[in-house]
Design a protein around this motif. Structure first.
Motif, PDB file in Angstrom:
ATOM      1  N   HIS A 140     -32.154  55.128 -11.259  1.00  0.00           N
ATOM      2  CA  HIS A 140     -30.983  54.498 -11.751  1.00  0.00           C
ATOM      3  C   HIS A 140     -30.848  53.516 -12.753  1.00  0.00           C
ATOM      4  O   HIS A 140     -30.519  52.500 -12.814  1.00  0.00           O
ATOM      5  N   THR A 141     -31.753  54.126 -13.861  1.00  0.00           N
ATOM      6  CA  THR A 141     -32.075  53.127 -15.049  1.00  0.00           C
ATOM      7  C   THR A 141     -31.513  53.552 -16.077  1.00  0.00           C
ATOM      8  O   THR A 141     -31.503  53.225 -17.213  1.00  0.00           O
ATOM      9  N   SER A 142     -30.240  54.559 -16.022  1.00  0.00           N
ATOM     10  CA  SER A 142     -29.716  55.051 -17.285  1.00  0.00           C
ATOM     11  C   SER A 142     -28.279  55.742 -16.733  1.00  0.00           C
ATOM     12  O   SER A 142     -28.182  55.707 -15.754  1.00  0.00           O
ATOM     13  N   GLN A 143     -27.532  56.240 -17.922  1.00  0.00           N
ATOM     14  CA  GLN A 143     -26.323  56.735 -17.345  1.00  0.00           C
ATOM     15  C   GLN A 143     -26.481  58.181 -17.098  1.00  0.00           C
ATOM     16  O   GLN A 143     -25.266  59.012 -17.039  1.00  0.00           O
ATOM     17  N   ILE A 144     -27.520  58.858 -16.858  1.00  0.00           N
ATOM     18  CA  ILE A 144     -27.561  60.052 -16.633  1.00  0.00           C
ATOM     19  C   ILE A 144     -26.903  60.518 -15.296  1.00  0.00           C
ATOM     20  O   ILE A 144     -27.120  59.692 -14.494  1.00  0.00           O
ATOM     21  N   THR A 145     -26.367  61.593 -15.407  1.00  0.00           N
ATOM     22  CA  THR A 145     -25.662  62.218 -14.297  1.00  0.00           C
ATOM     23  C   THR A 145     -26.320  63.373 -13.493  1.00  0.00           C
ATOM     24  O   THR A 145     -27.137  64.096 -14.178  1.00  0.00           O
ATOM     25  N   ALA A 146     -26.100  63.678 -12.156  1.00  0.00           N
ATOM     26  CA  ALA A 146     -26.678  64.693 -11.384  1.00  0.00           C
ATOM     27  C   ALA A 146     -26.177  66.022 -12.289  1.00  0.00           C
ATOM     28  O   ALA A 146     -27.034  66.952 -12.292  1.00  0.00           O
ATOM     29  N   THR A 147     -24.844  66.063 -12.494  1.00  0.00           N
ATOM     30  CA  THR A 147     -24.622  67.351 -13.265  1.00  0.00           C
ATOM     31  C   THR A 147     -25.081  67.614 -14.487  1.00  0.00           C
ATOM     32  O   THR A 147     -25.743  68.447 -14.814  1.00  0.00           O
ATOM     33  N   GLY A 148     -25.553  66.515 -15.207  1.00  0.00           N
ATOM     34  CA  GLY A 148     -26.214  66.767 -16.597  1.00  0.00           C
ATOM     35  C   GLY A 148     -27.751  66.890 -16.288  1.00  0.00           C
ATOM     36  O   GLY A 148     -28.120  67.908 -17.292  1.00  0.00           O
ATOM     37  N   ALA A 149     -28.347  66.601 -15.369  1.00  0.00           N
ATOM     38  CA  ALA A 149     -29.669  66.828 -15.289  1.00  0.00           C
ATOM     39  C   ALA A 149     -29.666  68.328 -14.918  1.00  0.00           C
ATOM     40  O   ALA A 149     -30.681  68.906 -15.130  1.00  0.00           O
ATOM     41  N   LEU A 150     -29.005  68.536 -13.945  1.00  0.00           N
ATOM     42  CA  LEU A 150     -28.893  69.975 -13.566  1.00  0.00           C
ATOM     43  C   LEU A 150     -28.693  71.129 -14.584  1.00  0.00           C
ATOM     44  O   LEU A 150     -29.361  72.199 -14.627  1.00  0.00           O
ATOM     45  N   ALA A 151     -27.704  70.729 -15.383  1.00  0.00           N
ATOM     46  CA  ALA A 151     -27.262  71.475 -16.575  1.00  0.00           C
ATOM     47  C   ALA A 151     -28.459  71.836 -17.314  1.00  0.00           C
ATOM     48  O   ALA A 151     -28.781  72.727 -18.143  1.00  0.00           O
ATOM     49  N   LEU A 152     -29.207  70.747 -17.486  1.00  0.00           N
ATOM     50  CA  LEU A 152     -30.340  70.747 -18.542  1.00  0.00           C
ATOM     51  C   LEU A 152     -31.581  71.574 -18.030  1.00  0.00           C
ATOM     52  O   LEU A 152     -31.918  72.408 -18.606  1.00  0.00           O
ATOM     53  N   SER A 153     -31.768  71.613 -16.728  1.00  0.00           N
ATOM     54  CA  SER A 153     -32.878  72.200 -15.969  1.00  0.00           C
ATOM     55  C   SER A 153     -32.389  73.809 -16.057  1.00  0.00           C
ATOM     56  O   SER A 153     -33.209  74.854 -16.293  1.00  0.00           O
ATOM     57  N   LEU A 154     -31.099  74.205 -16.123  1.00  0.00           N
ATOM     58  CA  LEU A 154     -30.553  75.479 -16.211  1.00  0.00           C
ATOM     59  C   LEU A 154     -30.621  75.995 -17.350  1.00  0.00           C
ATOM     60  O   LEU A 154     -31.053  77.011 -17.816  1.00  0.00           O
ATOM     61  N   GLY A 155     -30.344  75.180 -18.527  1.00  0.00           N
ATOM     62  CA  GLY A 155     -30.546  75.649 -19.701  1.00  0.00           C
ATOM     63  C   GLY A 155     -31.948  75.928 -20.220  1.00  0.00           C
ATOM     64  O   GLY A 155     -32.271  77.080 -20.737  1.00  0.00           O
ATOM     65  N   ILE A 156     -32.790  75.104 -19.689  1.00  0.00           N
ATOM     66  CA  ILE A 156     -34.473  75.375 -19.925  1.00  0.00           C
ATOM     67  C   ILE A 156     -34.768  76.779 -19.089  1.00  0.00           C
ATOM     68  O   ILE A 156     -35.574  77.326 -19.713  1.00  0.00           O
ATOM     69  N   ALA A 157     -34.297  77.036 -17.915  1.00  0.00           N
ATOM     70  CA  ALA A 157     -34.613  78.125 -17.253  1.00  0.00           C
ATOM     71  C   ALA A 157     -34.169  79.214 -17.846  1.00  0.00           C
ATOM     72  O   ALA A 157     -34.928  80.269 -17.639  1.00  0.00           O
ATOM     73  N   ILE A 158     -32.783  79.218 -18.470  1.00  0.00           N
ATOM     74  CA  ILE A 158     -32.435  80.656 -19.355  1.00  0.00           C
ATOM     75  C   ILE A 158     -33.314  80.767 -20.443  1.00  0.00           C
ATOM     76  O   ILE A 158     -33.663  81.901 -20.911  1.00  0.00           O
ATOM     77  N   GLN A 159     -33.784  79.648 -21.148  1.00  0.00           N
ATOM     78  CA  GLN A 159     -34.854  80.061 -22.249  1.00  0.00           C
ATOM     79  C   GLN A 159     -36.059  80.273 -21.670  1.00  0.00           C
ATOM     80  O   GLN A 159     -36.840  81.222 -22.447  1.00  0.00           O
ATOM     81  N   ASN A 160     -36.619  80.220 -20.665  1.00  0.00           N
ATOM     82  CA  ASN A 160     -37.893  80.457 -19.937  1.00  0.00           C
ATOM     83  C   ASN A 160     -37.929  81.837 -19.569  1.00  0.00           C
ATOM     84  O   ASN A 160     -38.944  82.676 -19.417  1.00  0.00           O
ATOM     85  N   PHE A 161     -36.643  82.475 -19.286  1.00  0.00           N
ATOM     86  CA  PHE A 161     -36.626  83.911 -18.917  1.00  0.00           C
ATOM     87  C   PHE A 161     -37.287  84.757 -19.906  1.00  0.00           C
ATOM     88  O   PHE A 161     -38.220  85.736 -19.564  1.00  0.00           O
ATOM     89  N   PRO A 162     -36.794  84.978 -21.226  1.00  0.00           N
ATOM     90  CA  PRO A 162     -37.659  85.686 -22.173  1.00  0.00           C
ATOM     91  C   PRO A 162     -38.974  85.268 -22.408  1.00  0.00           C
ATOM     92  O   PRO A 162     -39.783  86.178 -22.782  1.00  0.00           O
TER      93      PRO A 162
END
Length: 261
Positions: A140-162
């Motif tokens: 809880h040291t920043s304004q990061i949201t759970a939704t934003g963190a999950l979206a970041l993980s999803l974006g990197i997962a899509i990149q990792n597929f190829p």
């Protein structure tokens, strides 16, 4: 559990890409690769701004010591990461994914071995970026949201597929058994959850330095987009697929992080 899922999601993307070696005879269509790469690039750029740099600046503003210079931690961390990765690219041969059909089996095997090393080392910064985001969420040291963190993980997962695909399939083409080629692809992505977990632990020990961690991760994300994703989505015959997917990914991440956060 939420943090564990976020750390393992990009690793799952690599595993699914590597699994393609069992039922695909060649790499995915170039248009599909461009769309996935462009979408991931858009997500990563938006995440770097809203999930990393802005929270880093906002946290610095809360500290009265350097409230007037709240941009300094973000700027310093960002530039340090860019310089570090530039140095890493000079030390490690930068390999493009286009291979020559005239290469012999031994030459292709040596090239694929270097490719595994290069992709594995470039996955470390992505893991650290995920770790920095979830560390800010957990402590809880920043304004990061759970939704934003999950979206970041999803974006990197899509990149990792190829990425998983372009490691396992060339290895199979050199004569390596498909299960072994799959394992090599999986191992190349295993460094991401490890790097993410270590970053979370380190952030917990030095919470006051969280703005530097966040901006350091943002530098890694932007560097990957500029150096790896943009060239990939623009390679070959001209197409607007990558640009369109980039825009969709950027706006989608912005909506998730701002509106739903």
């Amino acid at each position: 559990m939420m943090i564990l899922e976020g750390l393992l999601l990009p690793f799952l993307g690599t595993n699914l890409g590597s699994f393609c070696v069992f039922f695909l005879r060649r790499e995915p269509n170039q248009s599909i690769q461009r769309a996935l790469t462009g979408f991931a690039a858009g997500v990563m750029v938006a995440a770097s701004v809203w999930s990393l740099l802005i929270p880093a600046i906002e946290q610095s503003e809360e500290n009265a010591t350097y409230a007037k210079f709240a941009f300094l931690p973000a700027a310093i961390g960002f530039l340090l990461r860019i310089c570090f990765l530039l140095l890493l690219d000079h030390i490690i041969p930068h390999l493009h994914r286009n291979s020559s059909e005239d290469e012999g089996p031994k030459t292709r095997l040596r090239r694929n071995t270097k490719l595994i090393l290069a992709v594995t080392l470039h996955n470390i910064p992505e893991g650290m970026a995920i770790g920095a985001v979830y560390a800010g969420l957990y402590y809880h040291t920043s304004q990061i949201t759970a939704t934003g963190a999950l979206a970041l993980s999803l974006g990197i997962a899509i990149q990792n597929f190829p990425e998983g695909t372009i490691i396992s399939m060339p290895l199979s083409a050199t004569g390596m058994r498909k299960p072994k080629a799959f394992v090599y692809g999986v191992l190349s992505g295993a460094v991401e959850p490890i790097g993410a977990a270590l970053t979370i632990l380190a952030a917990g020990l030095v919470i006051p330095l969280m703005p530097y961690f966040l901006s350091f991760a943002a530098g890694a994300m932007i560097y990957v987009v500029i150096e790896e994703l943009n060239p990939e989505m623009s390679a070959g015959k001209h197409s607007d697929v990558g640009t369109i997917a980039f825009s969709i990914g950027f706006v989608g991440m912005m909506v998730l992080d701002v509106a739903l956060g």
